[in-house]
Design a protein around this motif. Sequence first.
Motif, short mmCIF file in Angstrom:
data_model
loop_
_atom_site.label_atom_id
_atom_site.label_comp_id
_atom_site.label_asym_id
_atom_site.label_seq_id
_atom_site.Cartn_x
_atom_site.Cartn_y
_atom_site.Cartn_z
N GLU A 131 29.74 0.40 41.06
CA GLU A 131 30.71 1.65 41.25
C GLU A 131 31.70 1.48 40.79
O GLU A 131 32.31 -0.01 41.76
CB GLU A 131 30.39 2.72 42.73
CG GLU A 131 30.93 3.56 42.18
CD GLU A 131 31.28 4.19 44.00
OE1 GLU A 131 31.92 5.18 44.09
OE2 GLU A 131 30.12 4.33 44.91
N THR A 187 33.22 -1.54 34.94
CA THR A 187 33.20 -1.36 34.00
C THR A 187 32.78 -2.60 33.33
O THR A 187 33.40 -3.50 32.88
CB THR A 187 34.73 -0.95 33.21
OG1 THR A 187 35.06 0.24 33.47
CG2 THR A 187 34.75 -0.08 31.70
N HIS A 230 32.29 -3.86 29.29
CA HIS A 230 31.48 -3.63 27.72
C HIS A 230 30.59 -4.32 27.12
O HIS A 230 30.21 -5.28 27.34
CB HIS A 230 32.91 -4.50 27.25
CG HIS A 230 34.30 -3.65 27.92
ND1 HIS A 230 34.62 -2.82 27.47
CD2 HIS A 230 34.99 -4.11 29.62
CE1 HIS A 230 35.36 -1.72 27.79
NE2 HIS A 230 36.16 -3.01 28.84
N CYS A 256 31.86 -8.15 31.65
CA CYS A 256 32.93 -6.86 32.82
C CYS A 256 34.51 -8.29 33.47
O CYS A 256 34.12 -9.31 32.42
CB CYS A 256 32.18 -6.66 34.00
SG CYS A 256 31.92 -7.97 35.04
N ARG A 298 21.64 -0.56 32.19
CA ARG A 298 22.32 1.12 33.57
C ARG A 298 21.28 0.51 34.38
O ARG A 298 22.90 1.32 35.65
CB ARG A 298 22.20 1.84 32.65
CG ARG A 298 22.83 1.84 31.56
CD ARG A 298 23.25 3.21 30.07
NE ARG A 298 23.95 3.88 29.17
CZ ARG A 298 25.02 4.29 29.53
NH1 ARG A 298 25.81 4.01 30.78
NH2 ARG A 298 25.85 4.13 28.43
N TRP A 327 23.06 -1.87 36.66
CA TRP A 327 24.10 -1.07 37.56
C TRP A 327 24.69 0.60 37.49
O TRP A 327 25.00 0.84 36.26
CB TRP A 327 25.18 -1.75 36.35
CG TRP A 327 24.88 -3.30 36.66
CD1 TRP A 327 24.45 -4.42 35.17
CD2 TRP A 327 25.41 -4.33 37.20
NE1 TRP A 327 24.53 -5.52 35.25
CE2 TRP A 327 25.39 -5.81 36.68
CE3 TRP A 327 26.54 -4.55 37.95
CZ2 TRP A 327 25.03 -6.98 36.81
CZ3 TRP A 327 26.03 -5.62 38.67
CH2 TRP A 327 25.87 -6.61 38.06
N ARG A 382 25.99 2.91 38.46
CA ARG A 382 26.78 3.64 38.88
C ARG A 382 27.86 3.24 38.51
O ARG A 382 29.21 3.30 38.27
CB ARG A 382 27.27 3.62 40.15
CG ARG A 382 26.56 4.11 41.20
CD ARG A 382 26.42 4.03 42.81
NE ARG A 382 25.68 4.65 43.43
CZ ARG A 382 25.64 4.30 44.83
NH1 ARG A 382 26.69 4.31 45.01
NH2 ARG A 382 24.86 5.17 45.64
N ALA A 383 28.23 1.80 37.29
CA ALA A 383 28.63 1.29 36.38
C ALA A 383 29.18 2.06 34.97
O ALA A 383 28.31 3.00 34.33
CB ALA A 383 28.53 0.29 36.02
N SER A 384 30.48 2.32 34.66
CA SER A 384 30.78 2.69 32.84
C SER A 384 30.08 1.86 32.00
O SER A 384 30.99 0.93 32.08
CB SER A 384 32.49 3.18 33.10
OG SER A 384 32.63 4.39 33.95
N PHE A 385 29.83 2.26 31.23
CA PHE A 385 29.20 1.68 29.62
C PHE A 385 30.02 2.23 28.54
O PHE A 385 30.40 3.17 28.67
CB PHE A 385 28.29 1.54 29.69
CG PHE A 385 27.24 0.51 30.50
CD1 PHE A 385 27.25 -0.22 30.38
CD2 PHE A 385 27.27 1.69 32.04
CE1 PHE A 385 25.66 -0.98 31.31
CE2 PHE A 385 26.22 0.99 33.44
CZ PHE A 385 25.93 -0.55 32.46
N ILE A 386 30.80 0.72 28.26
CA ILE A 386 31.59 1.59 26.63
C ILE A 386 31.40 0.21 25.20
O ILE A 386 31.10 -1.43 25.57
CB ILE A 386 33.35 1.25 26.85
CG1 ILE A 386 33.95 1.59 28.22
CG2 ILE A 386 33.83 1.32 25.73
CD1 ILE A 386 35.79 1.52 28.55
N GLU A 387 31.05 0.70 24.69
CA GLU A 387 30.71 0.08 23.27
C GLU A 387 32.09 -0.74 23.00
O GLU A 387 32.43 0.25 22.68
CB GLU A 387 29.92 0.77 22.70
CG GLU A 387 29.38 -0.01 21.04
CD GLU A 387 28.69 0.98 20.47
OE1 GLU A 387 28.01 0.06 19.34
OE2 GLU A 387 28.41 1.83 20.71
#
Length: 294
Positions: A109, A112, A114, A130, A153, A156, A158-163
Amino acid sequence: MASSDYARIEQAILYLDAHAREQPSLDDVAAHVGLSPFHFQRLFTRWAGISPKRFLQVHTLSSARRLLAERRSVLDTSFAVGLSGGGRLHELFVTLTAMTPGEFKLAGEGLTVHHGVHTSPFGDCLIAVCERGICGLHFLTGESEAEALESLREQWPRASFIESTKLTAPWAGRIFPQTPPRERTPLSVLVKGTPFQVQVWQALLRVAPGDVATYEDLAKAIGRPKAVRAVGSAVGDNSVALLIPCHRVLRKTGVIGDYRWGSSRKQVMLAWETLRREADNEDGDGEALQSGLA
């Protein structure tokens, strides 16, 4: 290196390993991988830093028991002093950071991540980073990018994933540089694991490129000589391929064994590191090596 190039290298290594006693010719191996002798020679030498002929001369994978015996004294010393052994040119410097118990409970949580797919000497891989460093490295073996990402995922949730291949590219360049760097800055790796798992992963970092260890060695190194099975589970749970070198662990019989990203890839990675150390020993300044790991 394109995925098709890695596939040919894998085929060649496995073929050479299986037919080492027969001493196959360059023409034989080239025909096996579907290339002309000239193009195969260039491909193999670019990948390994050593010729196919020289590979046969220094071949050790078909004698893994001997490799274990030869490197045992070096391994014992490295564990004793808490430092990696040989492999001067290709040794990876990794700073391992484990999540705190509180961060572990948060399950990523506020984090972020990448991620991006990049080529490597061992095929395509998904790299995840990260702000605290590399938090995942998965080889795409028998699974798509989406499946590899789903595995991250789950780790992690609750993490935010960004390509962001653009953001992960510099990290890929540091892990897989085209030429040996003059100076190396330690790579930061963030892991999520139990205290026991982290202990095992830290012990793995002390097994240098070109060396191997058994599960029993690792159990002894962390002061838990009877926890061999638990050590094996921890090795298999490593989600940062190569940087935490679980591929350097063999069964005490010398058998390569299973590997999360494919036993063939494990064999190829061990071959690559053995070849690089041999090339390094023969060419002290490293100028003949045109590609490889830091």
